[in-house]
Design an enzyme around this catalytic site. Structure first.
Site, PDB file in Angstrom:
ATOM      1  N   THR A  17       0.808  -1.224   0.000  1.00 45.70           N
ATOM      2  CA  THR A  17       0.000   0.000   0.000  1.00 45.70           C
ATOM      3  C   THR A  17       0.840   1.273   0.000  1.00 45.70           C
ATOM      4  O   THR A  17       0.308   2.365  -0.138  1.00 45.70           O
ATOM      5  CB  THR A  17      -0.953   0.042   1.217  1.00 45.70           C
ATOM      6  OG1 THR A  17      -0.161  -0.049   2.404  1.00 45.70           O
ATOM      7  CG2 THR A  17      -1.955  -1.100   1.180  1.00 45.70           C
ATOM      8  N   ILE A  96      13.774  -5.017  -1.684  1.00 48.50           N
ATOM      9  CA  ILE A  96      14.045  -3.793  -2.438  1.00 48.50           C
ATOM     10  C   ILE A  96      14.515  -2.671  -1.504  1.00 48.50           C
ATOM     11  O   ILE A  96      15.347  -1.845  -1.870  1.00 48.50           O
ATOM     12  CB  ILE A  96      12.762  -3.311  -3.170  1.00 48.50           C
ATOM     13  CG1 ILE A  96      12.143  -4.438  -4.003  1.00 48.50           C
ATOM     14  CG2 ILE A  96      13.038  -2.070  -4.008  1.00 48.50           C
ATOM     15  CD1 ILE A  96      12.988  -4.946  -5.124  1.00 48.50           C
ATOM     16  N   THR A  97      13.979  -2.649  -0.305  1.00 51.69           N
ATOM     17  CA  THR A  97      14.227  -1.571   0.661  1.00 51.69           C
ATOM     18  C   THR A  97      15.705  -1.209   0.792  1.00 51.69           C
ATOM     19  O   THR A  97      16.554  -2.092   0.914  1.00 51.69           O
ATOM     20  CB  THR A  97      13.707  -2.018   2.054  1.00 51.69           C
ATOM     21  OG1 THR A  97      12.382  -2.495   1.909  1.00 51.69           O
ATOM     22  CG2 THR A  97      13.770  -0.872   3.047  1.00 51.69           C
ATOM     23  N   TYR A 159      21.157  -1.690 -15.650  1.00 56.19           N
ATOM     24  CA  TYR A 159      20.159  -1.326 -16.666  1.00 56.19           C
ATOM     25  C   TYR A 159      20.913  -0.903 -17.926  1.00 56.19           C
ATOM     26  O   TYR A 159      20.549  -1.249 -19.051  1.00 56.19           O
ATOM     27  CB  TYR A 159      19.281  -0.141 -16.246  1.00 56.19           C
ATOM     28  CG  TYR A 159      18.547  -0.253 -14.938  1.00 56.19           C
ATOM     29  CD1 TYR A 159      18.392  -1.464 -14.286  1.00 56.19           C
ATOM     30  CD2 TYR A 159      17.978   0.882 -14.357  1.00 56.19           C
ATOM     31  CE1 TYR A 159      17.705  -1.534 -13.082  1.00 56.19           C
ATOM     32  CE2 TYR A 159      17.292   0.816 -13.163  1.00 56.19           C
ATOM     33  CZ  TYR A 159      17.166  -0.385 -12.518  1.00 56.19           C
ATOM     34  OH  TYR A 159      16.502  -0.442 -11.323  1.00 56.19           O
ATOM     35  N   GLU A 209      31.783  -3.332  -8.879  1.00 62.67           N
ATOM     36  CA  GLU A 209      32.302  -2.011  -8.537  1.00 62.67           C
ATOM     37  C   GLU A 209      33.410  -2.161  -7.501  1.00 62.67           C
ATOM     38  O   GLU A 209      33.613  -3.243  -6.959  1.00 62.67           O
ATOM     39  CB  GLU A 209      31.185  -1.090  -8.044  1.00 62.67           C
ATOM     40  CG  GLU A 209      30.456  -1.595  -6.816  1.00 62.67           C
ATOM     41  CD  GLU A 209      29.188  -0.793  -6.524  1.00 62.67           C
ATOM     42  OE1 GLU A 209      28.450  -0.461  -7.470  1.00 62.67           O
ATOM     43  OE2 GLU A 209      28.931  -0.513  -5.356  1.00 62.67           O
ATOM     44  N   HIS A 246      41.075   0.260  10.435  1.00 68.04           N
ATOM     45  CA  HIS A 246      42.061  -0.736  10.032  1.00 68.04           C
ATOM     46  C   HIS A 246      41.414  -2.059   9.686  1.00 68.04           C
ATOM     47  O   HIS A 246      41.903  -2.802   8.860  1.00 68.04           O
ATOM     48  CB  HIS A 246      43.073  -0.942  11.143  1.00 68.04           C
ATOM     49  CG  HIS A 246      43.886   0.265  11.400  1.00 68.04           C
ATOM     50  ND1 HIS A 246      44.728   0.807  10.447  1.00 68.04           N
ATOM     51  CD2 HIS A 246      43.976   1.071  12.476  1.00 68.04           C
ATOM     52  CE1 HIS A 246      45.303   1.878  10.946  1.00 68.04           C
ATOM     53  NE2 HIS A 246      44.853   2.065  12.171  1.00 68.04           N
TER      54      HIS A 246
END
Lengths: 290, 385
Positions: A17, A96-97, A159, A209, A246
């Site tokens: 919702t 997803i959060t 994407y 990355e 460290h």
């Protein structure tokens, strides 16, 4: 075939919702995803785009038999949502959060390991098996069905890579966002194993990355693989990242740098692209030569 | 969020971990007073950068006068890009041996990891792998005392020191969990054999003991909402802080092409592509996933303040909606104008609505990142606007 999800996957949306939950439920339905139910504590009995909403996962499971959950619940409540889904018997979570505290993420992963649950994310764009289903927030039109599996640490960058592949006629079997947080469920190695087993997947693209050791660990596994692997890594010119005292340096031990990752992946037998739009050519070469 | 050493030590002390007697000072006179109370002191600049000792940020003084002079030199000086406003003045330890003890999050294991070494101190990062012992912990079961005993034995500790090590490690675990820490670290964990300082009750005892000579407590930013009791430590330039308040991730660089993209990966890739084309990025600005129009508009405003030659906005919308991005750009253009050229690349969720909105306001959007990056570099180089 594909990995993790396909047209038969029955999807529960936790946090349906909310603004993002409702918007992306619409997008998933439009893509053809079988969204069967949603949850939102206190909102049971409502509907979102015709999908019934329940207060608890238990009720949704009893009535609709979902096989996976996509979680849009805000960060402070996301751990509770993940535990609820796992306790109700769901075996695949796509979280997803973003901004979930790392201690919460570690607790989620510990419970998932104990219950045999596969977790994608948190802080992921989700999983898509093009033409079949998508569980997440990725723009569906970017993808086409085909033989390339993609495992990515970064959403938008994947994407970019998927769009470049689609534009050159190279479709995708499944595209998985591992999530941008330090502690996430599936790793590159887990996904490489799954793609190796998937007959539809003929080549795998890793979008990585700087930071962490995921690429270096993947490089070791790639040595054992039959299918070709192409990688693109972001962060060559990035400002030196925040150092984690460290302990971070002790854990990484010189790994984690752009140069180190490229060298490791190449030593493992992967082809490494310098620019995102070089990926299709390298995949084409790899498939032609394999 | 990193805590200053003096703050971290307050939390360590409250948790029962032994730390040197002393306190934080903001003036040379105050430093002299602490020296008069505790005897010979170590004077340590309170900055958030590491390798502070190597940068000259630590001084020693035997008398209050020496302490006043040393503190006067350090206060107001600049170390590793930070201005020194505060000093921690504490009893100087007679250190026999330096150990290392820390708990961090090990991403690849998805678990916390306890790390220790018998060769602590400034060169810890160069210590060979075999001199470091690690124990992966389960977040829910936590640290059991035997784990600390095992580590103590592997470090060669015996008797009282082994028992103290076990006690400190357990208390450190408590801090790690209590404060949602990304890292708790003691380096060096000092083996001290001289009598405890005048500030402590057990003066005269010469048995060896462990003291946390330094303390690090880094709290997970994402968990700060549930730690309202913690002091807030601000880091970064004023501009960086302002963008951070908008909920966006920002790092200033020294080039002339301002960059905003959505997602850390694509933002890094945008910098890489610009660099490859011979451009120089002015910043790293990750607008993140699902940023709304208003904070994005404010972020573009901040980019304008850095006086770049061109602004490059690179968006591949997933949870970020292209129409929101377009609204942010239009808002900035209509409210404050665009004094420098803007290059926009806009694709993904709601891209047609976004591109249409920009067109209505006379802004063209590229569909390919390659073209947009090349265009931005051309403008920055040639002043071609």
């Amino acid at each position: 075939m594909s990995i993790l999800v396909d047209e038969k996957t029955r999807v529960l949306v936790q946090g349906i919702t909310g603004n993002q939950g409702a918007f992306h439920t619409r997008q998933m339905l439009d893509y053809g995803t079988r969204v069967v139910a949603g949850t939102s504590p206190g909102k049971g009995g409502q509907e979102v785009h015709g999908i019934p909403v329940y207060d608890t996962v238990e009720e949704a499971v009893a009535r609709h038999g979902p096989t996976a959950s996509v979680i849009f619940v805000p960060a402070p409540f996301a751990k509770d949502a993940a535990f609820e889904a796992m306790d109700a018997g769901l075996k695949l979570l796509v979280i997803i959060t973003e901004h979930i505290p790392v201690h919460d993420a570690m607790e989620i992963m510990a419970f998932a390991a104990a219950r045999g649950v596969t977790v994608v994310g948190p802080n992921t764009f989700g999983v898509i098996s093009p033409g079949k289903t998508k569980l997440g927030i990725m723009p569906g039109t970017t993808y086409t069905p085909g033989p390339v599996g993609i495992a990515a640490r970064s959403g938008t960058l994947s994407y970019e890579v998927a769009a470049a592949l689609s534009a050159t006629g190279l479709g995708q079997s499944t595209v998985v966002g591992m999530g941008g947080d330090r502690v996430v469920g599936l790793s590159f190695v887990d996904l490489l194993k799954m793609f190796s087993q998937d007959p539809e997947t003929r080549a795998v693209v890793l979008v990585g990355e700087i930071g962490g050791t995921a690429e270096e660990e993947a490089a070791e596994y790639i040595k054992t693989m039959q299918k070709p692997v192409v990688a693109y890594l972001a962060g060559k010119s990035a400002p030196p990242g925040k150092r984690m005292g460290h302990a971070g340096a002790i854990i990484e031990r010189g790994r984690g740098t752009f140069e180190g990752k490229v060298a490791a992946l190449q030593a493992g037998g992967a082809r490494v692209a310098a620019l995102p739009w070089e990926v299709p050519r390298l995949v084409m070469e790899a498939l032609g030569g394999s | 969020m990193k805590l200053y050493e003096y703050l971290a030590k307050e939390f360590f002390r409250a948790a029962g971990i032994p730390v040197p007697a002393g306190r934080v000072c903001e003036s040379a006179d105050e430093a002299a007073r602490v020296a008069a109370e505790v005897g010979p002191v170590a004077i340590k600049a309170q900055i958030l950068a590491g390798a502070r000792g190597k940068a000259g940020g630590i001084a020693f003084a035997d008398t209050p006068d020496e302490a006043r002079q040393a503190a006067g030199r350090l206060l107001g000086s600049e170390l590793r890009g930070y201005r020194v406003d505060r000093l921690l003045v504490e009893e100087k330890l007679s250190i026999e041996k330096e150990l290392y003890l820390g708990i961090a999050v090990e991403g690849s294991a998805r678990r916390p990891v306890l790390i220790a070494s018998a060769q602590g101190g400034m060169a810890i990062e160069e210590v060979p792998e075999r001199a470091i012992v690690k124990k992966t912990l389960d977040i829910t079961w936590g640290m059991q005392p035997y784990m600390a005993r095992v580590l103590a034995r592997r470090l060669g500790l015996e008797g009282v020191l082994a028992r103290q090590f076990e006690d400190i490690a357990l208390r450190l675990w408590g801090l790690f969990r209590r404060y949602d820490a990304e890292l708790v670290e003691i380096n060096p964990l000092a083996v001290v054999s001289a009598p405890a300082g005048a500030g402590e009750a057990c003066a005269g005892r010469a048995a060896p003991r462990l003291v946390a000579a330094d303390a690090r407590l880094n709290v997970d930013d994402e968990a700060l909402y549930r730690h309202r009791d913690l002091p807030r430590v601000e880091e970064g330039t004023d501009l960086e802080r302002r963008v951070k308040e908008l909920g966006l991730s920002f790092v200033q660089l020294d080039g002339d092409i301002a960059v905003m993209a959505n997602g850390a990966g694509i933002t890094m890739a945008t910098l890489d592509v610009l660099a490859r084309y011979g451009g120089r990025p002015a910043n790293f600005l990750d607008a993140g996933g699902g940023a709304a129009a208003e904070p994005m508009a404010q972020a573009i405003g901040v980019l304008l303040e850095t006086h770049p030659r061109v602004i490059l906005i690179n968006i591949f919308g997933g949870i970020t909606r292209c129409d929101d991005v377009a609204r942010a750009i239009v808002k900035v253009k209509s409210e404050r104008g665009l004094p420098v050229p803007l290059v926009v690349r806009l694709v993904g969720t709601n891209e047609d609505q976004g591109a249409a909105l920009l067109r209505e306001h006379g802004i063209a959007a590229f569909r390919q990142m390659e073209e947009a990056a090349a265009r931005a570099v051309a403008i920055a180089r040639g002043g071609d606007s």
